[in-house]
Design a protein around this motif. Structure first.
Motif, PDB file in Angstrom:
ATOM      1  N   CYS A  75      43.098  44.270  29.441  1.00 45.57           N
ATOM      2  CA  CYS A  75      43.398  43.186  30.374  1.00 45.57           C
ATOM      3  C   CYS A  75      44.048  43.704  31.656  1.00 45.57           C
ATOM      4  O   CYS A  75      43.738  43.228  32.758  1.00 45.57           O
ATOM      5  CB  CYS A  75      44.300  42.159  29.698  1.00 45.57           C
ATOM      6  N   GLY A  98      41.241  45.190  33.563  1.00 37.53           N
ATOM      7  CA  GLY A  98      40.376  44.144  34.098  1.00 37.53           C
ATOM      8  C   GLY A  98      40.996  43.439  35.282  1.00 37.53           C
ATOM      9  O   GLY A  98      40.308  43.113  36.260  1.00 37.53           O
ATOM     10  N   ALA A  99      42.306  43.192  35.203  1.00 36.00           N
ATOM     11  CA  ALA A  99      42.995  42.553  36.325  1.00 36.00           C
ATOM     12  C   ALA A  99      42.994  43.452  37.561  1.00 36.00           C
ATOM     13  O   ALA A  99      42.784  42.989  38.692  1.00 36.00           O
ATOM     14  CB  ALA A  99      44.430  42.212  35.917  1.00 36.00           C
ATOM     15  N   LEU A 100      43.212  44.745  37.346  1.00 33.58           N
ATOM     16  CA  LEU A 100      43.279  45.680  38.474  1.00 33.58           C
ATOM     17  C   LEU A 100      41.932  45.809  39.175  1.00 33.58           C
ATOM     18  O   LEU A 100      41.861  45.747  40.420  1.00 33.58           O
ATOM     19  CB  LEU A 100      43.762  47.044  37.988  1.00 33.58           C
ATOM     20  N   HIS A 155      39.466  43.704  39.210  1.00 32.00           N
ATOM     21  CA  HIS A 155      39.134  42.434  39.870  1.00 32.00           C
ATOM     22  C   HIS A 155      39.906  42.305  41.180  1.00 32.00           C
ATOM     23  O   HIS A 155      39.335  41.903  42.205  1.00 32.00           O
ATOM     24  CB  HIS A 155      39.469  41.267  38.942  1.00 32.00           C
ATOM     25  N   TRP A 156      41.177  42.650  41.148  1.00 32.62           N
ATOM     26  CA  TRP A 156      42.010  42.543  42.347  1.00 32.62           C
ATOM     27  C   TRP A 156      41.527  43.495  43.436  1.00 32.62           C
ATOM     28  O   TRP A 156      41.515  43.151  44.628  1.00 32.62           O
ATOM     29  CB  TRP A 156      43.456  42.836  41.989  1.00 32.62           C
ATOM     30  N   TRP A 195      41.968  37.674  38.754  1.00 34.08           N
ATOM     31  CA  TRP A 195      42.742  38.713  38.086  1.00 34.08           C
ATOM     32  C   TRP A 195      43.933  38.146  37.315  1.00 34.08           C
ATOM     33  O   TRP A 195      44.543  38.843  36.501  1.00 34.08           O
ATOM     34  CB  TRP A 195      43.249  39.730  39.113  1.00 34.08           C
ATOM     35  N   ALA A 198      34.296  37.133  35.091  1.00 34.11           N
ATOM     36  CA  ALA A 198      34.458  38.090  36.193  1.00 34.11           C
ATOM     37  C   ALA A 198      33.104  38.459  36.781  1.00 34.11           C
ATOM     38  O   ALA A 198      32.954  38.592  38.009  1.00 34.11           O
ATOM     39  CB  ALA A 198      35.171  39.338  35.684  1.00 34.11           C
ATOM     40  N   LEU A 233      31.558  43.781  37.949  1.00 36.12           N
ATOM     41  CA  LEU A 233      32.726  43.675  37.089  1.00 36.12           C
ATOM     42  C   LEU A 233      32.357  43.651  35.604  1.00 36.12           C
ATOM     43  O   LEU A 233      33.171  44.016  34.759  1.00 36.12           O
ATOM     44  CB  LEU A 233      33.541  42.432  37.446  1.00 36.12           C
ATOM     45  N   TRP A 241      34.259  45.867  32.698  1.00 32.32           N
ATOM     46  CA  TRP A 241      34.806  45.379  31.435  1.00 32.32           C
ATOM     47  C   TRP A 241      34.165  46.096  30.250  1.00 32.32           C
ATOM     48  O   TRP A 241      34.850  46.414  29.271  1.00 32.32           O
ATOM     49  CB  TRP A 241      34.606  43.867  31.316  1.00 32.32           C
TER      50      TRP A 241
END
Length: 348
Positions: free
Chosen positions: A168, A171-173, A175-176, A185, A229, A236, A240
């Motif tokens: 996670c 994935g957040a990084l 996306h950001w 994110w 995403a 993306l 993932w």
């Protein structure tokens, strides 16, 4: 300041709720009793993953209220997540035949695809590929497979929680970095916070196990977040898939070997690579921590290269999975248990 406070609150509530569930499980004798297929030796309470379910789902309307989350996505995650967690909780307390569990899982996958508006397009070697109606069964299989493989891989202390948190965060990084103006994110960070609270009780040696309700929920949520995403940016999805590589490779490699031997692959076993590794070492903590290190030290840099456009998605997945397949082979993924660990501690 609203978002950091929400994340902190989710982690704290998850930790408190896990402790309450542990007390409830002990009072009701809801224990995971060791058997020949277990990776633990001490009866341990189970069902702690419901703390992850409750805190994550309860926080979703807050995100929607502050316009961090679209309402259809809220309905998507809330409905499918609650349904899969309920089925898993029921299975934890009794037994649901495999065919009915699988049917319930496909129902949850159908709910996800209906509220997400269908599967995303793919980016293959720089070419956008629209799968059309074929995309629906493929996406459903993807959702159900990740749901089930997460259950398969939740077999030693802390491994499923550490996997979820590091995936996670990655994935957040990505996306950001790729879409800094979008709030997509935030959802992975929220799920990581919910899992972090649970990990406080599940870190080796575990004082409570996640249970099928929690592991199935996590698998479905991670799959749904990856598809969500990809609807924002097709690249993306590859990111993932790279981040989920440890669980995908171990579970798939093990399943393939069991199918080739004509075994009942849906029955419980202890022949995953990570289980063999834990038995060789004799404790769970180094194996679970190694998964986190692989995710952050090997898979995340490759995912970042894909997000930045420096590497195509499909070749990056092949590069990422190559050493993981080697590790699965080395540790005997899919090979029958060759004996007990030297000094096993708690596991799933």
């Amino acid at each position: 300041m609203r978002l950091p406070l929400l994340l902190l609150l989710v982690a704290v509530v998850s930790w408190l709720l896990t402790g309450l569930i542990r007390r409830y499980a002990l009072a009701r004798n809801l224990l995971d009793i060791p058997n020949a297929r277990s990776s633990h030796q001490v009866p341990t309470p189970r069902g702690g993953g419901l703390a992850i379910v409750g805190t994550f789902l309860a926080a979703l309307p807050v995100l929607a209220w502050f316009d961090y989350l679209a309402w259809p996505v809220l309905v998507c995650l809330l409905g499918a997540g609650a349904w899969v967690a309920l089925v898993g909780w029921w299975d934890d307390h009794g037994h649901i035949p495999a065919r009915w569990r699988l049917l319930a899982h496909f129902a949850g996958a159908a709910w996800v695809l209906a509220w997400l508006g269908g599967p995303p397009s793919l980016s293959v070697l720089g070419v956008a590929v629209e799968l059309g109606w074929l995309g629906y069964p493929l996406a459903a299989l993807y959702l159900v497979w990740l749901l089930n493989l997460y259950n398969f891989m939740d077999g030693i202390d802390g491994i499923a929680a550490i996997e979820a948190i590091t995936v996670c965060l990655g994935g957040a990084l990505v996306h950001w970095l790729l879409l800094p103006g979008e709030p997509g994110w935030i959802l992975p960070l929220l799920l990581a916070a919910a899992v972090a609270g649970f990990l406080g009780w599940n870190f080796p040696p575990a004082r409570i196990f996640m249970g099928d309700g929690g592991s199935g929920f996590l698998g479905l949520m991670l799959a749904a977040l990856s598809l969500l995403a990809a609807r924002s940016a097709p690249e993306l999805l590859w990111c993932w898939l790279i981040l989920l590589g440890v669980f995908v490779v171990d579970a798939t490699f093990t399943l393939a070997r069991r199918v080739l031997r004509r075994e009942k692959f849906y029955e419980a076993h202890c022949s995953h690579a990570y289980q063999h590794a834990a038995r060789r070492i004799g404790v769970h903590r180094p194996v679970s921590l190694a998964v986190g290190l692989i995710n952050l030290g090997w898979l995340l840099p490759l995912a970042l290269l894909v997000a930045q456009g420096s590497l195509e998605g499909l070749p990056a997945v092949l590069i990422a999975y190559g050493p993981l397949v080697g590790l699965a082979f080395y540790f005997g993924a899919g090979v029958h248990n060759q004996g007990p660990a030297r000094s096993q501690v708690n596991g799933k």
